[in-house]
Design a protein around this motif. Sequence first.
Motif, PDB file in Angstrom:
ATOM      1  N   GLY A  61       9.515  13.497  -5.456  1.00 49.59           N
ATOM      2  CA  GLY A  61       8.615  12.349  -5.421  1.00 49.59           C
ATOM      3  C   GLY A  61       8.948  11.388  -6.541  1.00 49.59           C
ATOM      4  O   GLY A  61       9.373  11.793  -7.630  1.00 49.59           O
ATOM      5  N   PHE A  62       8.777  10.124  -6.254  1.00 49.66           N
ATOM      6  CA  PHE A  62       9.036   9.109  -7.286  1.00 49.66           C
ATOM      7  C   PHE A  62       7.997   8.010  -7.142  1.00 49.66           C
ATOM      8  O   PHE A  62       7.291   7.925  -6.127  1.00 49.66           O
TER       9      PHE A  62
ATOM     10  N   LEU B 284      -1.400  10.282 -10.937  1.00 53.74           N
ATOM     11  CA  LEU B 284      -0.510  10.557  -9.814  1.00 53.74           C
ATOM     12  C   LEU B 284      -1.028  11.701  -8.954  1.00 53.74           C
ATOM     13  O   LEU B 284      -1.652  12.646  -9.460  1.00 53.74           O
ATOM     14  N   ALA B 285      -0.719  11.612  -7.663  1.00 53.80           N
ATOM     15  CA  ALA B 285      -1.054  12.695  -6.731  1.00 53.80           C
ATOM     16  C   ALA B 285      -0.025  12.693  -5.620  1.00 53.80           C
ATOM     17  O   ALA B 285       0.520  11.628  -5.260  1.00 53.80           O
TER      18      ALA B 285
ATOM     19  N   THR C 139      -3.692   2.551  -8.495  1.00 57.05           N
ATOM     20  CA  THR C 139      -2.909   3.543  -9.214  1.00 57.05           C
ATOM     21  C   THR C 139      -1.571   3.692  -8.523  1.00 57.05           C
ATOM     22  O   THR C 139      -1.404   3.349  -7.342  1.00 57.05           O
ATOM     23  N   LEU C 140      -0.596   4.178  -9.262  1.00 60.46           N
ATOM     24  CA  LEU C 140       0.738   4.359  -8.692  1.00 60.46           C
ATOM     25  C   LEU C 140       0.689   5.368  -7.555  1.00 60.46           C
ATOM     26  O   LEU C 140      -0.013   6.378  -7.642  1.00 60.46           O
TER      27      LEU C 140
ATOM     28  N   SER D 202       0.816  -1.218   0.000  1.00 61.70           N
ATOM     29  CA  SER D 202       0.000   0.000   0.000  1.00 61.70           C
ATOM     30  C   SER D 202       0.849   1.268   0.000  1.00 61.70           C
ATOM     31  O   SER D 202       0.330   2.357  -0.191  1.00 61.70           O
ATOM     32  N   GLU D 203       2.152   1.135   0.235  1.00 56.68           N
ATOM     33  CA  GLU D 203       3.055   2.279   0.110  1.00 56.68           C
ATOM     34  C   GLU D 203       3.409   2.557  -1.346  1.00 56.68           C
ATOM     35  O   GLU D 203       3.928   3.626  -1.673  1.00 56.68           O
ATOM     36  N   LEU D 204       3.170   1.583  -2.205  1.00 54.42           N
ATOM     37  CA  LEU D 204       3.572   1.701  -3.601  1.00 54.42           C
ATOM     38  C   LEU D 204       2.382   1.869  -4.546  1.00 54.42           C
ATOM     39  O   LEU D 204       2.519   2.447  -5.621  1.00 54.42           O
ATOM     40  N   LEU D 205       1.252   1.314  -4.169  1.00 52.25           N
ATOM     41  CA  LEU D 205       0.033   1.422  -4.975  1.00 52.25           C
ATOM     42  C   LEU D 205      -1.116   1.880  -4.087  1.00 52.25           C
ATOM     43  O   LEU D 205      -1.174   1.522  -2.906  1.00 52.25           O
ATOM     44  N   THR D 206      -2.005   2.638  -4.670  1.00 52.00           N
ATOM     45  CA  THR D 206      -3.214   3.057  -3.971  1.00 52.00           C
ATOM     46  C   THR D 206      -4.413   2.354  -4.598  1.00 52.00           C
ATOM     47  O   THR D 206      -4.552   2.347  -5.829  1.00 52.00           O
TER      48      THR D 206
END
Lengths: 463, 370
Positions: free
Chosen positions: B81-82, B180-181, B67-68, B56-60
């Motif tokens: 941010g990356f 992205l956000a 989403t990324l 969950s730190e990498l995808l939402t």
Amino acid sequence: MTGRRAVATALAAFGAGCGGWLTAGVRAARAADAPSPVPALTDSAAAEVAPPTDETIALEEPATGATPQVAPLVVTGYVDVGFAKAQGNGTSFHPADNRSPLDYGVDPFAPAVNSRGEAASTDPGTDPNGYPRFVNGFLPRSAGIGGTPSFLLNTANVDFRYTSAEVPVLVFTRVQLVPRLENTGETTRLFLEQAFGRITPIKSAELAISVGKFDSVFGIEYLENQANFRIGITPSLLARYTTGTSIGVKAFYRYQFIPIASALSLNVSATNSGTFVEALQGSSRSLTGVPVVTARLGYELNLARLSVKIGASAERGPRNDQNDRGAMQTLLGADLRVFVAGLSLTGEYVKVDEEEGNPNKLTGTGTYTFTSDFYAHGFWAQAAYELPLPIPSFRVTPYARYEQRHGEFVTFAAIKVDRATAGLNVGIGDNLIVKGEYLINRELEGAPTVANNVVTSSVVWTW
Amino acid sequence: MVVAALVAVVGPALAGCDARVREERKLWNLFGIQAALNANGVVATSEEIPTGIPASELLTRTSSGATLKVQRAFAEGAPAGFVTTEIWMNFYDAVWTQPLYAQVIDVVPQVTFVTDTRVIDVGPDSTFYSPFWQVNLAVVGDVAEDRYQSTTALLNNASQIIPAGERTCPIRPDDVTGTLALPAPWDAWNIPLQTVPPAKAVLDDEGTIEHFSLFDFGPDLFELEVEEHGAIVEATPMFVFAKPDGTLNTDEPRVLGAGEVAMDASGPRPRYGGLWRLYKVFLPASAGPFHGVDHPAARDRATDPLAYEGRFALDVTCFNDDRSFPDGCVWLDSQAQLEAVLGDGHLEATNITQTGPIVFWQKQAVPVNQ
């Protein structure tokens, strides 16, 4: 040239090799031609025992008894000089193929030019940026000639054989010199092909135990490893898995059923690296601590005009290009040879399964990144016919071979290639063989089509 | 007797066997990361990250998939941010490029594509999968879109293969998008980020045609370096601060290594960041991250306190001196600063590499694939 002839040549070569500075040895050797305790059914049956090298001779000698009649040390050898031309740049690499690893998606062994199985080239070339394309150690040794026609001194081979006077022991060493002009300059590789001692402990039985570096026991193609015993010039597409020499212990036993002109044989070895050629797996030390066990069970029928030999081989043990003893390699094979009226029909099926091992792959050609999950199977079939010529000491043997190989680096690339080979073998006396052949390599599935056919020749001087 | 002889030799060897030596390596791509997300699991579990990184730190999660997720970092002293699309464990220096082919009818008078589906040879299940592609134009003429679906077919039939640079294009599940956000607390800045453009590819797996979706992060995000047996993708250091027990603290922002950044009207354009190698940063006991909630006085003094959230200082006592905050702190927020203040002895390379295109820097969105 039939298997029968090959052994005859080997025996003759042994004698001829003593014709120079070991004259006394020749006489002694001939005097030792007394019947062996368990005589071989035929010359070709003796080939079943072991490659038609000095090992065969030793098995036919009395195991114990009176003072040996042979000189204790015999030196023989051969020189294999070739001339070869490969299409394209001498590799199987398509110039626009930039897959990584490049050598996983083609057959780099296909454009072989000599009996060592060396490819004309293994140079991966560069990508559009000018960087070298990535390879991962699925490579043969290279003759380095690329697409340029060239003479090659394929191998200068010297064999030393010592027979003990006191005990039924033979010590054998085969040293080979392989001169090549690398991109870094002229170099001559010194290769210890074999070095073993062998004891035949039971006088009344065909039992031999060898310890050292010796020939493969898998299948039949290893019998033709050396240029002076090979009917053709180049090894098959499966030879890379079955013909490598390795270090360990080997036991051979054969039992003859003389009333039915048959024999059963069992050849078993436990070695550092199994039977892969040294370009793929080095044999000089075990990387896992666990030996690879290889065995072949053979049956032979030897009639006056017909000889049939069949065999089944298996190999199991940790792959010796990495250090995880749980990463196994498994080989299965079946072979057949039929000799009748000058016609020799031979063939072999081989199946290979290698599990993925630890990274930092170590092969005879260097260190690479990964040892990959690999699978292959294929076959070769060869026909050779020695023409019935009325000229003594002159033999003409046309031959042809067809082979097919399916190879797959799992999750990367699966390819299917085949090869047709046609050639002519001309033997003149016992000291000279002239061979020429043409290889048509085809990429059937998975690999891009490249021009990698080869025309090659070989003159083998045996001494 | 034969068996006895073999046993005599082999037996002692086997008896002396040590335990099996096994070096596990693993690649998490977006398929694996999404699977972990759906299982509320973690990825990249290793000696350095014993508890792994929550997916969950990498995808939402979204209503239609995922989403990324943008991860916070600092680069050259500024917030950055990356996104993470792949993580390699124990792959050493072994991330290569793979070829990707765009079929074109012709290249003159202009490049006319046969299809927008690219042809690839290595899929996400392969050890040799790479999101770093060498793009080639395969001139095949005016053919049906599905005439050629393997690289072998293109190599055999194209009249020309024309190199066309490199791109970073991770393969993704169809339902993972690139909207992205900025994550909290930087979302308070209300800086919109760009959406990662999608792309399509096809792969011939021994006669089975597989279609894949990709993200297209565009060109110039990596460079190649020559190793003994070929060229590999050069990894830039990404610094992760270590916990007192020596494991990686992946909860706090990381520090991105230095690289070339072009600036123009549309924003910063990093020319690196495709592939990172994680470096473990061993900190003195005095060091730690700034969190405004713990130091409200310092937070209130800073002009833009969010820009310091999670930023590590060499000595956390500087957070207590609200009169000199933030200039009175020695910040560990760039490669140069880490090397100068801590020294190379406190920086240790790990066997973890990851994709991580930079999508945000200096409080500006990084143009993606432009």
